[in-house]
Design a protein around this motif. Structure first.
Motif, mmCIF file in Angstrom:
data_model
loop_
_atom_site.group_PDB
_atom_site.id
_atom_site.type_symbol
_atom_site.label_atom_id
_atom_site.label_comp_id
_atom_site.label_asym_id
_atom_site.label_seq_id
_atom_site.Cartn_x
_atom_site.Cartn_y
_atom_site.Cartn_z
ATOM 1 N N GLU A 2 0.812 -1.205 0.000
ATOM 2 C CA GLU A 2 0.000 0.000 0.000
ATOM 3 C C GLU A 2 0.851 1.264 0.000
ATOM 4 O OE1 GLU A 2 -3.229 1.121 3.057
ATOM 5 O OE2 GLU A 2 -3.684 -0.922 2.431
ATOM 6 N N ASP A 3 1.857 1.317 0.881
ATOM 7 C CA ASP A 3 2.735 2.479 0.951
ATOM 8 C C ASP A 3 3.499 2.657 -0.348
ATOM 9 O OD1 ASP A 3 1.977 3.169 3.520
ATOM 10 O OD2 ASP A 3 3.625 2.098 4.463
ATOM 11 N N GLU A 4 3.937 1.543 -0.954
ATOM 12 C CA GLU A 4 4.660 1.646 -2.216
ATOM 13 C C GLU A 4 3.756 2.241 -3.293
ATOM 14 O OE1 GLU A 4 7.516 -0.866 -5.232
ATOM 15 O OE2 GLU A 4 6.058 -1.995 -4.041
ATOM 16 N N TYR A 5 2.513 1.784 -3.391
ATOM 17 C CA TYR A 5 1.571 2.358 -4.356
ATOM 18 C C TYR A 5 1.459 3.860 -4.153
ATOM 19 C CZ TYR A 5 -0.417 -2.339 -5.300
ATOM 20 O OH TYR A 5 -0.628 -3.653 -5.645
ATOM 21 N N ASN A 6 1.186 4.270 -2.918
ATOM 22 C CA ASN A 6 1.022 5.700 -2.629
ATOM 23 C C ASN A 6 2.257 6.496 -3.014
ATOM 24 O OD1 ASN A 6 -1.620 5.854 -1.572
ATOM 25 N ND2 ASN A 6 -0.934 5.041 0.370
ATOM 26 N N ASN A 7 3.427 6.021 -2.606
ATOM 27 C CA ASN A 7 4.664 6.742 -2.904
ATOM 28 C C ASN A 7 4.911 6.859 -4.405
ATOM 29 O OD1 ASN A 7 5.175 7.084 -0.175
ATOM 30 N ND2 ASN A 7 6.492 5.294 -0.038
ATOM 31 N N LEU A 8 4.716 5.774 -5.125
ATOM 32 C CA LEU A 8 4.971 5.786 -6.567
ATOM 33 C C LEU A 8 3.965 6.647 -7.315
ATOM 34 C CD1 LEU A 8 5.867 2.023 -7.093
ATOM 35 C CD2 LEU A 8 7.439 3.968 -7.189
ATOM 36 N N ILE A 9 2.699 6.505 -6.995
ATOM 37 C CA ILE A 9 1.662 7.265 -7.701
ATOM 38 C C ILE A 9 1.758 8.747 -7.375
ATOM 39 C CG2 ILE A 9 -0.842 7.597 -7.916
ATOM 40 C CD1 ILE A 9 -0.999 4.472 -7.578
ATOM 41 N N ASN A 10 2.111 9.074 -6.147
ATOM 42 C CA ASN A 10 2.197 10.492 -5.765
ATOM 43 C C ASN A 10 3.418 11.198 -6.339
ATOM 44 O OD1 ASN A 10 -0.245 10.942 -4.442
ATOM 45 N ND2 ASN A 10 0.496 9.807 -2.669
ATOM 46 N N LYS A 11 4.323 10.463 -6.999
ATOM 47 C CA LYS A 11 5.407 11.104 -7.753
ATOM 48 C C LYS A 11 4.853 11.811 -8.985
ATOM 49 C CE LYS A 11 8.224 7.792 -8.843
ATOM 50 N NZ LYS A 11 9.366 6.959 -9.256
ATOM 51 N N ILE A 12 3.698 11.353 -9.449
ATOM 52 C CA ILE A 12 3.093 11.910 -10.661
ATOM 53 C C ILE A 12 2.187 13.076 -10.256
ATOM 54 C CG2 ILE A 12 1.624 11.433 -12.651
ATOM 55 C CD1 ILE A 12 2.309 8.420 -12.169
ATOM 56 N N PRO A 13 2.490 14.283 -10.721
ATOM 57 C CA PRO A 13 1.620 15.416 -10.356
ATOM 58 C C PRO A 13 0.315 15.390 -11.158
ATOM 59 C CG PRO A 13 3.358 16.159 -11.824
ATOM 60 C CD PRO A 13 3.635 14.699 -11.527
ATOM 61 N N GLY A 15 -2.488 16.567 -13.678
ATOM 62 C CA GLY A 15 -2.307 17.236 -14.964
ATOM 63 C C GLY A 15 -1.462 16.366 -15.880
ATOM 64 N N THR A 16 -0.818 17.008 -16.848
ATOM 65 C CA THR A 16 -0.013 16.284 -17.826
ATOM 66 C C THR A 16 1.456 16.605 -17.643
ATOM 67 O OG1 THR A 16 -1.853 16.337 -19.385
ATOM 68 C CG2 THR A 16 0.306 15.859 -20.299
ATOM 69 N N SER A 17 2.287 15.566 -17.686
ATOM 70 C CA SER A 17 3.731 15.693 -17.503
ATOM 71 C C SER A 17 4.433 14.838 -18.550
ATOM 72 C CB SER A 17 4.157 15.177 -16.123
ATOM 73 O OG SER A 17 3.427 15.775 -15.099
ATOM 74 N N LYS A 18 5.728 15.079 -18.693
ATOM 75 C CA LYS A 18 6.570 14.195 -19.492
ATOM 76 C C LYS A 18 7.412 13.375 -18.537
ATOM 77 C CE LYS A 18 7.657 16.162 -23.969
ATOM 78 N NZ LYS A 18 8.731 16.789 -24.742
ATOM 79 N N ALA A 19 7.664 12.123 -18.928
ATOM 80 C CA ALA A 19 8.451 11.243 -18.075
ATOM 81 C C ALA A 19 9.216 10.243 -18.935
ATOM 82 C CB ALA A 19 7.544 10.503 -17.099
ATOM 83 N N ARG A 20 10.226 9.641 -18.316
ATOM 84 C CA ARG A 20 10.972 8.556 -18.960
ATOM 85 C C ARG A 20 10.785 7.278 -18.148
ATOM 86 N NH1 ARG A 20 15.041 12.435 -19.646
ATOM 87 N NH2 ARG A 20 15.184 13.093 -21.799
ATOM 88 N N ALA A 21 10.720 6.175 -18.879
ATOM 89 C CA ALA A 21 10.687 4.843 -18.269
ATOM 90 C C ALA A 21 11.100 3.863 -19.355
ATOM 91 C CB ALA A 21 9.296 4.507 -17.751
ATOM 92 N N PHE A 22 11.831 2.843 -18.976
ATOM 93 C CA PHE A 22 12.268 1.805 -19.919
ATOM 94 C C PHE A 22 13.049 2.377 -21.097
ATOM 95 C CE2 PHE A 22 7.879 0.518 -18.491
ATOM 96 C CZ PHE A 22 8.297 -0.315 -17.461
ATOM 97 N N GLY A 23 13.718 3.536 -20.908
ATOM 98 C CA GLY A 23 14.477 4.162 -21.988
ATOM 99 C C GLY A 23 13.608 4.868 -23.013
ATOM 100 N N GLY A 77 6.042 -1.968 -12.912
ATOM 101 C CA GLY A 77 7.343 -1.743 -13.533
ATOM 102 C C GLY A 77 7.468 -0.321 -14.033
ATOM 103 N N PHE A 78 6.412 0.175 -14.671
ATOM 104 C CA PHE A 78 6.402 1.553 -15.156
ATOM 105 C C PHE A 78 6.535 2.539 -13.999
ATOM 106 C CE2 PHE A 78 4.046 5.453 -16.152
ATOM 107 C CZ PHE A 78 4.735 5.886 -17.275
ATOM 108 N N LEU A 79 5.747 2.348 -12.954
ATOM 109 C CA LEU A 79 5.796 3.271 -11.818
ATOM 110 C C LEU A 79 7.170 3.260 -11.149
ATOM 111 C CD1 LEU A 79 2.291 2.636 -10.233
ATOM 112 C CD2 LEU A 79 3.074 4.715 -11.401
ATOM 113 N N ARG A 80 7.791 2.111 -11.053
ATOM 114 C CA ARG A 80 9.119 2.024 -10.428
ATOM 115 C C ARG A 80 10.195 2.668 -11.291
ATOM 116 N NH1 ARG A 80 7.496 -3.903 -8.786
ATOM 117 N NH2 ARG A 80 6.780 -3.521 -6.661
ATOM 118 N N GLU A 81 10.057 2.611 -12.608
ATOM 119 C CA GLU A 81 11.047 3.176 -13.537
ATOM 120 C C GLU A 81 10.839 4.667 -13.793
ATOM 121 O OE1 GLU A 81 13.499 1.823 -15.816
ATOM 122 O OE2 GLU A 81 13.550 0.083 -14.505
#
Length: 89
Positions: A2-13, A15-23, A77-81
């Motif tokens: 549960e804490d991992e979900y919250n921490n990972l999802i709350n990294k995303i603000p 609205g719309t953002s750009k991000a990198r994952a899996f290169g 995997g996406f959220l962790r990367e």
């Protein structure tokens, strides 16, 4: 978990953002509903065909991660990367 979900999802603000994952680079949209207790995230690879889509629900007794037509492992995997890309002014 549960804490991992919250921490990972709350990294995303919200609205719309750009991000990198899996290169790869993604456009990531987060929408919050029900006073932040329901969260919808949709990420689309820029210049590619990959996407990530899930809903996240926070209830009084639990949190629920609900991927949309994809394995939960792909979402996690996406959220962790995920690394947000800062806009340059």
């Amino acid at each position: 978990m549960e804490d991992e979900y919250n921490n990972l999802i709350n990294k995303i603000p919200p609205g719309t953002s750009k991000a990198r994952a899996f290169g790869r680079t993604y456009s990531v949209s987060r929408s919050d509903f029900n006073a932040g207790n329901s969260i919808k995230v949709y990420a689309e690879e820029l210049g590619g065909t990959d996407f990530i889509s899930f809903n996240y629900y926070i209830t009084q007794s639990a949190t629920l991660l609900k991927p949309c037509e994809m394995p939960q492992d792909k979402v996690m995997g996406f959220l962790r990367e995920l690394e947000l890309i800062a806009d340059k002014d």
